[in-house]
Motif scaffolding. Structure first.
Motif, mmCIF file in Angstrom:
data_model
loop_
_atom_site.group_PDB
_atom_site.id
_atom_site.type_symbol
_atom_site.label_atom_id
_atom_site.label_comp_id
_atom_site.label_asym_id
_atom_site.label_seq_id
_atom_site.Cartn_x
_atom_site.Cartn_y
_atom_site.Cartn_z
ATOM 1 N N TRP A 96 7.080 -1.178 6.644
ATOM 2 C CA TRP A 96 7.389 0.074 5.947
ATOM 3 C C TRP A 96 6.372 0.314 4.838
ATOM 4 O O TRP A 96 5.783 1.393 4.739
ATOM 5 C CB TRP A 96 8.814 -0.002 5.393
ATOM 6 N N ARG A 97 6.154 -0.691 3.997
ATOM 7 C CA ARG A 97 5.168 -0.558 2.909
ATOM 8 C C ARG A 97 3.764 -0.399 3.477
ATOM 9 O O ARG A 97 2.985 0.435 3.005
ATOM 10 C CB ARG A 97 5.228 -1.776 1.990
ATOM 11 N N HIS A 98 3.425 -1.204 4.472
ATOM 12 C CA HIS A 98 2.081 -1.138 5.039
ATOM 13 C C HIS A 98 1.789 0.246 5.616
ATOM 14 O O HIS A 98 0.687 0.776 5.450
ATOM 15 C CB HIS A 98 1.903 -2.217 6.101
ATOM 16 N N SER A 99 2.788 0.831 6.262
ATOM 17 C CA SER A 99 2.602 2.172 6.807
ATOM 18 C C SER A 99 2.372 3.183 5.687
ATOM 19 O O SER A 99 1.471 4.033 5.774
ATOM 20 C CB SER A 99 3.822 2.552 7.644
ATOM 21 N N LEU A 100 3.180 3.104 4.637
ATOM 22 C CA LEU A 100 2.992 4.017 3.496
ATOM 23 C C LEU A 100 1.611 3.841 2.875
ATOM 24 O O LEU A 100 0.964 4.816 2.486
ATOM 25 C CB LEU A 100 4.058 3.759 2.432
ATOM 26 N N MET A 101 1.169 2.604 2.769
ATOM 27 C CA MET A 101 -0.147 2.359 2.172
ATOM 28 C C MET A 101 -1.259 2.970 3.020
ATOM 29 O O MET A 101 -2.266 3.437 2.476
ATOM 30 C CB MET A 101 -0.363 0.863 1.958
ATOM 31 N N ASN A 102 -1.094 2.994 4.344
ATOM 32 C CA ASN A 102 -2.090 3.662 5.184
ATOM 33 C C ASN A 102 -2.193 5.139 4.832
ATOM 34 O O ASN A 102 -3.239 5.755 5.030
ATOM 35 C CB ASN A 102 -1.750 3.507 6.666
ATOM 36 N N TRP A 103 -1.107 5.704 4.315
ATOM 37 C CA TRP A 103 -1.078 7.113 3.930
ATOM 38 C C TRP A 103 -1.383 7.294 2.440
ATOM 39 O O TRP A 103 -1.199 8.369 1.877
ATOM 40 C CB TRP A 103 0.271 7.727 4.283
ATOM 41 N N GLY A 104 -1.846 6.224 1.770
ATOM 42 C CA GLY A 104 -2.314 6.332 0.386
ATOM 43 C C GLY A 104 -1.262 6.116 -0.683
ATOM 44 O O GLY A 104 -1.534 6.337 -1.859
ATOM 45 N N HIS A 105 -0.067 5.666 -0.297
ATOM 46 C CA HIS A 105 0.996 5.457 -1.280
ATOM 47 C C HIS A 105 1.472 4.006 -1.242
ATOM 48 O O HIS A 105 1.945 3.538 -0.199
ATOM 49 C CB HIS A 105 2.183 6.381 -1.003
ATOM 50 N N ASP A 106 1.339 3.316 -2.363
ATOM 51 C CA ASP A 106 1.876 1.960 -2.478
ATOM 52 C C ASP A 106 3.181 2.030 -3.254
ATOM 53 O O ASP A 106 3.166 2.279 -4.467
ATOM 54 C CB ASP A 106 0.881 1.035 -3.181
#
Length: 111
Positions: A96-106
């Motif tokens: 879930w976090r890794h996917s968000l980080m791909n979209w620029g949000h940590d």
């Protein structure tokens, strides 16, 4: 700049909380490449979006195109929807976090 584009810019800048260099570094990681939905074994949608987000972050606001604003709206929508689906428990090493980080949000930067 239209009022809609101005709002898109503000929302994008508020939700994309990774710097271009941090996002670049993240996109080079194995965790980044394995997160998200992959079509035919290729690059995930989020990973490709992350590369585009890096370029958008490095573009002057006055040089953004309508296509750029459309992608920014897509990013804002994805981040908002994904944040609403936060799983319970520790998320540091979650897909879930890794996917968000791909979209620029940590999401850990919000804590």
């Amino acid at each position: 700049m239209s009022a809609n584009d101005r709002q898109t810019w503000e929302d994008f800048r508020a939700l994309v909380n990774m710097t271009p260099s941090a996002l670049d570094d993240w996109l080079e990681s194995e965790e980044s490449r394995s997160a998200g939905q992959h079509k035919d074994g290729g690059e995930s949608t989020g990973h490709a979006s992350g590369r585009r987000i890096v370029a958008l972050l490095r573009t002057k606001k006055d040089d953004l195109s309508e296509d750029d604003y459309a992608h920014m709206r897509k990013v804002v929508g994805y981040i908002r929807r994904h944040l609403a689906q936060r799983p319970s428990g520790e998320v540091r090493d979650s897909r879930w976090r890794h996917s968000l980080m791909n979209w620029g949000h940590d999401p850990l930067q919000d804590s």
